[in-house]
Design an enzyme around this catalytic site. Structure first.
Site, PDB file in Angstrom:
ATOM      1  N   HIS A 150       0.846  -1.200   0.000  1.00 16.98           N
ATOM      2  CA  HIS A 150       0.000   0.000   0.000  1.00 16.98           C
ATOM      3  C   HIS A 150       0.877   1.245   0.000  1.00 16.98           C
ATOM      4  CE1 HIS A 150      -2.343   3.155   2.372  1.00 16.98           C
ATOM      5  NE2 HIS A 150      -2.949   3.078   1.201  1.00 16.98           N
ATOM      6  N   SER A 151       0.554   2.200  -0.858  1.00 17.50           N
ATOM      7  CA  SER A 151       1.261   3.479  -0.918  1.00 17.50           C
ATOM      8  C   SER A 151       2.770   3.256  -1.111  1.00 17.50           C
ATOM      9  CB  SER A 151       0.954   4.284   0.355  1.00 17.50           C
ATOM     10  OG  SER A 151       1.486   5.586   0.277  1.00 17.50           O
TER      11      SER A 151
END
Length: 908
Positions: A150-151
């Site tokens: 994520h990210s």
């Protein structure tokens, strides 16, 4: 524009994922060497209820998946993936199941401080080795790990391949969620930009070696204002066909934009991801398949085009049409059928021979959203019945209200009939429809309105619908700075109940479609704007697909949305705002030095900003350089001088730079600089009033620039910077400097009152000024002694100069804050921030500000270097705009150089 980005987006259409049992995070014991080298990081295994109890002894038999959180992310964000995967495994009686691991990065701010990215990457490598050891000697032991990042976690996963001793075969699947792959959102330090350069260059140069790694990048769409979706698209490589980038609004069965955090728990996206994981399993190895082609076909099936069928690797080419179903021949070019409680199955056969001359396509839709086959192609030429047919259901596409298929008759010359299967439906109600049409009659071209129409004019078309599908091609819609509102109004002849219409904005060069479902009759509004500009080698047109009702009229109105155009500027260039603000303040600072040199008086900040900060002073030179960089000869000269590439030229090559944007950003910077000056002056008056009531100030006197005490302070703060954190030393000297203008202001006011003037005089004089400190301009007058008047006037001039320097210095502090926050958060692990992006700059600034703190304008006036110091801010502002937009960490260097000249003026 800011309001458009932060607030004016579609409502959250994601469902929350819930657990059925209490979640548990089992900490995995790491080797002592690894734990000692990375004391702040940990590795966990996710579990729930009985499953968690069974795994406490770590006798794992599943498929390992490693979750990497992003900027300030928690290892507990793995919960949604782990929980849904566990429920799915229960559905298949644990024939296959996944073990979800998660890394605790101590919620580090890696999007703002890049110094720990390399450390995180190396720790993940150690985690992968530890995870694979847990499966050693198992019957179906894995040889690789799938990663979900994520990210910034997705970028760390990509960086694994840049490690010298990393074996690429340790990862076979990488899924990233809202990861900024192209460039950092805020390039606040050199370590961050260097990390990006290393990762992206490696993926371009070693593209051939990455064929065995399948990568999927999912962006959040316009709801994600932290990471714009254009940054989440993987670099396009012609030879790299194992990477896929999609926006969540285009993902089948999700069709929803997600914000930066909801992308990890959005139920619709999590279901698509877990379904893909289970379809990727190889039955022989009971692990994720080693076949890259199968991996890509699974991801395309779940994330790009879903045919409303369960995934099959090699579907059978022909299917037997069995069952005692009634055969009905349909010769009409348009056909619809409603099914409700039908006990008998039917086959509807459409002979193609009679339609091939008149029509080019056939379109069919079915509102029964099951996963069974429903449309076939027969090759019988003699009979209207056929026992064996090609399954055309794989050509279908799933939409929110129906599954649809469009076939070009020319592509199927051997087919004699199209057959629609209607199975017995007890208790089910659904509709089917088919029509033959000529493509030209259903394709309409609509030119978009010009950017400078500002929404005052509009283009419209009227569709008198006689069919089920219309394609409206949007001409000249290909740049990111274009933004439109499209209104679709539907009117129907009768008021009978109809299925909702589906409107899809289809962007052919990237998977960023958006879909809206609207009741009939209604007025629907669609925002049309791009995440990625059209590539230069692409000539396709964006389309508005209208899946319509046959007896309704549709009016399509398109107009430019000025609000959303400004929103696009903010979305793509908000990171450059500090550069333009500091550039304006620096120009004002240079103007004040010029005024001081020519008149002997320091002008007011607001007045000097209006007079000096003009875009025509800085923009033309930068634009000329960007233009010349398009020529090879100039680029060669530029590179021979070892000059960095102009940021605007890089943005231009990425199609992220558009006309007048620099002017708009400069004017925005002027506004922010002005109001920051107002804020400082207001704050100064408030603090000074408070200060004056609490204590009696000292008499105005001139100190030496450098004293033993100040030298000790200088050395102390330099040591603080070297042994702890540069940003911490910068903050200390900033707070120390902050009291200087207050002290000067209070002392001046007190001295003025003490000389016999009434408060009324100063209040009356202050009404003629904009800034608070400018009220001091009226302090000296004829009734005072000459020496007293000169002293106060000098103090006022010094006060104005200090406030401008403080304004500049505030932005240096703000740009260095992320590394300070990171240092404070990790203080229990290490007293010294290493690497420190601010250390060298901080030491220089400490020395400069210790001297400037005690300086006055009297030294500047008599300096031989004042002429040079007054002219330098202009070229520095130009250089800042040229080289600082994509490298914010360069901004303090330009300011520091300007302040260094100021110090030299005080000495020489």
């Amino acid at each position: 524009g800011v309001r458009d980005v932060l607030f004016l987006y579609e409502e959250n259409r994601c469902s929350m994922t819930y657990m059925y049992e209490y979640p548990e995070y089992l900490k995995i014991k790491l080797p002592k060497k690894t734990a000692r080298r990375y004391p702040a990081y940990e590795l966990y295994l996710y579990g729930e209820g009985n499953y968690a109890e069974e795994n406490k002894n770590l006798l794992l038999t599943g498929i390992p998946v490693l979750f990497l959180p992003g900027n300030a992310g928690s290892y507990k964000q793995v919960r949604s993936l782990g929980s849904v995967a566990l429920r799915k495994a229960e559905d298949v009686d644990f024939k296959y199941h996944f073990n979800f691991f998660s890394v605790n990065f101590n919620e580090e701010l890696v999007a703002l401080y890049g110094g720990s990215l390399q450390r995180q990457t190396k720790f993940v490598h150690e985690c992968i080795k530890v995870i694979l050891k847990l499966y050693r000697d198992r019957e179906f032991a894995p040889s690789s790990v799938a990663i979900v990042g994520h990210s910034m976690g997705g970028l760390v996963a990509r960086a694994l391949l840049t490690l010298k001793n990393f074996k690429p075969e340790l990862i076979n699947l990488l899924i990233t969620q809202a990861t900024p792959h192209v460039a950092p959102v805020m390039p606040l330090d050199k370590y961050l930009t260097d990390f990006y350069t290393a990762v992206n260059n490696h993926w371009i140069l070693k593209a051939q070696d990455l064929r065995n790694l399948t990568t999927l990048s999912v962006a959040g769409g316009f709801r994600d204002y932290q990471v714009r979706s254009g940054l989440a698209f993987l670099p396009r490589l012609s030879q790299h066909d194992s990477a896929l980038s999609v926006v969540s609004s285009a993902v089948p069965r999700a069709w929803a934009s997600t914000d930066h955090l909801s992308i990890v728990w959005c139920k619709e996206l999590i279901l698509a991801t877990i379904r893909a994981f289970f379809d990727l399993i190889d039955e022989n190895t009971r692990q994720i398949t080693e076949d890259p082609k199968k991996r890509m076909s699974v991801l395309n099936h779940h994330f790009v085009r879903h045919p409303a069928k369960m995934f099959e690797e090699n579907p059978e080419a022909f299917t037997e049409l069995t069952g005692a179903f009634m055969w009905i021949t349909v010769k009409a070019s348009k056909w619809s059928y409603s099914v409700y409680n039908d006990s008998d199955g039917k086959y509807f056969a459409f002979p193609l021979a009679s339609h091939r001359k008149s029509y080019s396509h056939i379109y069919c839709e079915n509102s029964m959203l099951d996963t069974s086959s429903w449309i076939y192609g027969c090759m019988n030429t003699s009979s209207s019945m056929c026992l064996e047919a090609a399954d055309l259901s794989w050509r279908a596409e799933l939409l929110p209200t129906a599954k649809v298929v469009m076939l070009k008759l020319q592509d199927y010359p051997s087919l004699s009939h199209i057959v629609i299967q209607v199975p017995p439906a007890v208790g089910n109600k659904y509709t089917l429809g088919c029509e033959f049409f000529e493509e030209g009659s259903r394709t309409v071209q609509l030119p978009v309105t010009h950017l400078f129409s500002f929404g005052l004019s509009s283009n419209k078309i009227l569709l008198n619908s006689t069919g089920l599908l219309y394609n409206v091609q949007l001409q000249h819609f290909n740049q990111i700075y274009q933004a439109f509102k499209i209104y679709i109004e539907s009117h129907c002849q009768s008021l009978k109940e109809r299925k909702p219409s589906v409107y899809r904005l289809h962007i052919p060069w990237s998977h960023e479609d958006s879909i809206i479902v609207a009741k009939i009759p209604s007025l629907a509004e669609i925002s049309a704007k791009l995440h990625i500009a059209q590539p230069h080698n692409d000539s396709s047109l964006p389309e508005l697909n209208i899946y319509s009702s046959p007896d309704c009229q549709y009016e399509v109105i398109l107009k430019t949305s000025l609000l959303q155009v400004l929103g696009q500027i903010v979305r793509f260039h908000a990171g450059a705002f500090p550069v333009y603000i500091v550039s304006n303040i620096l120009l004002t600072y240079g103007g004040q030095l010029s005024t001081l040199r020519s008149t002997g008086q320091c002008s007011d900040f607001s007045l000097e900003l209006v007079r000096t900060a003009k875009p025509y002073k800085v923009e033309p030179l930068k634009s000329i350089v960007v233009f010349l960089q398009g020529f090879n000869w100039f680029r060669e000269i530029w590179e021979s001088l070892s000059l960095p590439e102009v940021d605007a030229a890089v943005l231009n090559s990425q199609d992220a730079w558009f006309p007048l944007v620099s002017l708009i950003l400069f004017l925005f910077g002027t506004g922010i600089a002005y109001w920051s000056g107002v804020f400082f002056s207001t704050s100064l008056r408030l603090f000074s009033s408070l200060w004056l009531t609490l204590m009696r100030p000292t008499v105005l006197q001139k100190d030496k620039l450098i004293t033993p005490r100040r030298l000790c302070g200088m050395i102390s703060l330099a040591l603080v910077s070297w042994t702890t954190c540069g940003a911490f030393a910068v903050l200390i000297i900033y707070l120390q400097y902050l009291f200087k203008p207050v002290n000067v202001f209070v002392t001046s006011v007190f001295h003025f009152q003490d000389s016999g003037h009434s408060k009324e005089t100063s209040q009356n004089s202050s009404t003629h000024t904009v800034k608070a400190q400018s009220s001091m301009d009226s302090i000296p007058d004829a009734t005072q002694s000459p020496s007293n008047s000169t002293t106060i006037a000098e103090a006022v001039n010094s006060l104005k100069m200090h406030i401008t320097i403080l304004n500049l210095f505030t932005w240096i502090v703000l740009l260095s804050l992320p590394s300070l926050i990171y240092w404070l958060k990790n203080l229990r692990y290490n007293v010294r921030l290493d690497p420190d992006p601010c250390r060298s700059t901080a030491i220089i600034l400490v020395c400069i500000l210790e001297i400037l703190m005690n300086s006055s304008t009297s030294e500047l006036k008599s300096s031989k270097l004042l002429k040079i110091a007054a002219k330098v801010p202009l070229p520095l502002s130009v250089a800042m705009l040229a080289f600082g937009q994509m490298h914010l960490y360069r901004v303090p260097h330009f300011v520091t150089f300007s302040l260094l000249l100021h110090v030299l003026c005080c000495i020489v």
